[in-house]
Design an enzyme around this catalytic site. Sequence first.
Site, PDB file in Angstrom:
ATOM      1  N   LYS A  95       5.277  -9.812  -0.958  1.00 43.93           N
ATOM      2  CA  LYS A  95       4.621 -10.271   0.264  1.00 43.93           C
ATOM      3  C   LYS A  95       4.613 -11.789   0.404  1.00 43.93           C
ATOM      4  O   LYS A  95       4.224 -12.313   1.444  1.00 43.93           O
ATOM      5  CB  LYS A  95       3.188  -9.740   0.317  1.00 43.93           C
ATOM      6  N   TYR A 110      -9.235 -18.413  10.752  1.00 46.89           N
ATOM      7  CA  TYR A 110      -9.452 -18.010   9.360  1.00 46.89           C
ATOM      8  C   TYR A 110     -10.770 -17.257   9.244  1.00 46.89           C
ATOM      9  O   TYR A 110     -11.796 -17.699   9.760  1.00 46.89           O
ATOM     10  CB  TYR A 110      -9.483 -19.267   8.480  1.00 46.89           C
ATOM     11  N   LYS A 165      12.211  -5.278  -2.743  1.00 50.90           N
ATOM     12  CA  LYS A 165      11.139  -4.287  -2.685  1.00 50.90           C
ATOM     13  C   LYS A 165      11.476  -2.997  -3.436  1.00 50.90           C
ATOM     14  O   LYS A 165      10.593  -2.169  -3.660  1.00 50.90           O
ATOM     15  CB  LYS A 165      10.774  -3.968  -1.230  1.00 50.90           C
ATOM     16  N   ILE A 225       0.841  -1.202   0.000  1.00 51.75           N
ATOM     17  CA  ILE A 225       0.000   0.000   0.000  1.00 51.75           C
ATOM     18  C   ILE A 225       0.875   1.250   0.000  1.00 51.75           C
ATOM     19  O   ILE A 225       0.582   2.228  -0.705  1.00 51.75           O
ATOM     20  CB  ILE A 225      -0.967  -0.020   1.198  1.00 51.75           C
ATOM     21  N   ARG A 252     -15.086 -12.711   1.055  1.00 57.80           N
ATOM     22  CA  ARG A 252     -14.332 -11.590   1.606  1.00 57.80           C
ATOM     23  C   ARG A 252     -14.730 -10.306   0.879  1.00 57.80           C
ATOM     24  O   ARG A 252     -15.274 -10.347  -0.233  1.00 57.80           O
ATOM     25  CB  ARG A 252     -12.821 -11.805   1.434  1.00 57.80           C
ATOM     26  N   ASN A 262       6.688  -3.897  16.510  1.00 61.13           N
ATOM     27  CA  ASN A 262       6.537  -3.264  15.199  1.00 61.13           C
ATOM     28  C   ASN A 262       5.183  -2.579  15.024  1.00 61.13           C
ATOM     29  O   ASN A 262       5.105  -1.492  14.441  1.00 61.13           O
ATOM     30  CB  ASN A 262       6.730  -4.300  14.090  1.00 61.13           C
ATOM     31  N   VAL A 315      -7.139  -6.265   0.468  1.00 59.99           N
ATOM     32  CA  VAL A 315      -6.596  -5.408  -0.583  1.00 59.99           C
ATOM     33  C   VAL A 315      -5.761  -6.251  -1.542  1.00 59.99           C
ATOM     34  O   VAL A 315      -4.974  -7.103  -1.128  1.00 59.99           O
ATOM     35  CB  VAL A 315      -5.736  -4.287   0.022  1.00 59.99           C
ATOM     36  N   ASP A 337      11.922  -0.952   6.199  1.00 61.85           N
ATOM     37  CA  ASP A 337      12.982  -1.919   6.479  1.00 61.85           C
ATOM     38  C   ASP A 337      13.387  -2.508   5.134  1.00 61.85           C
ATOM     39  O   ASP A 337      12.596  -3.203   4.493  1.00 61.85           O
ATOM     40  CB  ASP A 337      12.459  -3.009   7.418  1.00 61.85           C
ATOM     41  N   GLY A 390       3.584   1.164   7.638  1.00 60.68           N
ATOM     42  CA  GLY A 390       4.532   0.103   7.960  1.00 60.68           C
ATOM     43  C   GLY A 390       4.045  -0.782   9.100  1.00 60.68           C
ATOM     44  O   GLY A 390       3.467  -0.292  10.073  1.00 60.68           O
ATOM     45  N   TYR A 411      -1.295 -10.643  15.099  1.00 61.52           N
ATOM     46  CA  TYR A 411      -1.342  -9.468  14.224  1.00 61.52           C
ATOM     47  C   TYR A 411      -2.619  -8.674  14.468  1.00 61.52           C
ATOM     48  O   TYR A 411      -2.583  -7.453  14.661  1.00 61.52           O
ATOM     49  CB  TYR A 411      -1.267  -9.906  12.762  1.00 61.52           C
ATOM     50  N   SER A 445      -6.735  -2.644  10.391  1.00 62.64           N
ATOM     51  CA  SER A 445      -7.001  -3.868   9.636  1.00 62.64           C
ATOM     52  C   SER A 445      -8.371  -4.434   9.963  1.00 62.64           C
ATOM     53  O   SER A 445      -8.826  -4.368  11.109  1.00 62.64           O
ATOM     54  CB  SER A 445      -5.931  -4.920   9.967  1.00 62.64           C
TER      55      SER A 445
END
Length: 327
Positions: free
Chosen positions: A178, A278, A38, A11, A214, A93, A170, A32, A77, A140, A117
Amino acid sequence: MIIVTGGLGFIGSNIIHALNARGVTDIIVVDDFTDGTKFTNVSDAQVADYFDKDEFLTRVQQGQCFNGKVDALLHQGACSATTEWNGKLVMENNFTYSKELFHYADQHRIPFIYASSASVYGNGTTFIEDPRFERPINVYAYSKTLFDQYVRRHVVSGQSQVVGLRYFNVYGPREQHKGGMASVAFHLRNQLLSKKVVHLFEGSDGYGPGEQRRDFIHVEDAVDVILWFLEYPAISGIFNVGTGKSQSFNEVAQAVLTAFGYGELQYIPFPEHLKGRYQSFTEADITRLREAGYNRAFRSVESGVLDYMEWLGQGEPIFARGAVATL
């Protein structure tokens, strides 16, 4: 000057390209760079400077404000792997780092737009930006939930703009690095080019094979939302960023097959390690986003995946580090 953390990522790099398209090149990239692949995401972009994420954090902690010229801090990030169970790594992070940037932006009156998210909703069926519906099912998601809660507690009336964006699924250009966390559309293309077959999971949580649903949103649509908020600095809050309409994985697969004009869809067993962890259904409630004034249309899976497949081209499969040929 605009600072984009995670600027080499999915993104973040699309934000930079969108800013360039609007004539903005005074951009500081923070990331990073351990994964050197990247660089391709921004090799054709115009930016002013780059800082490693640790160096940038040191500057923030020392109160450096880049000569007072920062117009916005777009914090994208994060450690984004939903399968990462090193809680210390994820929290450092995604939570601790984000707190530092949040208070830095507040101190210097810098608009702060950060990546939350849709994972915060877990296995819930109501996707409204309210703590009652936050049910994280992995580390996460917990890190994102905790930071949203922190922001709610510390935002005060009259503060500079603070916006949290809960991205749903996304997909689109510049996600190849990724690996396993890239979109299903990306992986299906690789499978098709490798074996002329695409794979989806068998049924789960009451859904038939490939019928898990989704809210899939094209990255350019998500970025458009971000830049819209920059145009309206008086608007703050936490907002869902999705199309508002769920579609099945089968529809994604069919869109990929249609784009290439060949191939077969097969179903594979649902992995044991994902059971209970999930999201078989997501669908953004975008009422709050619409009420804020954002009224632009979002692409459907059929049109968005076709655009994406055209951008990727029909050449060889793209396998980044950690990428796999199955879901």
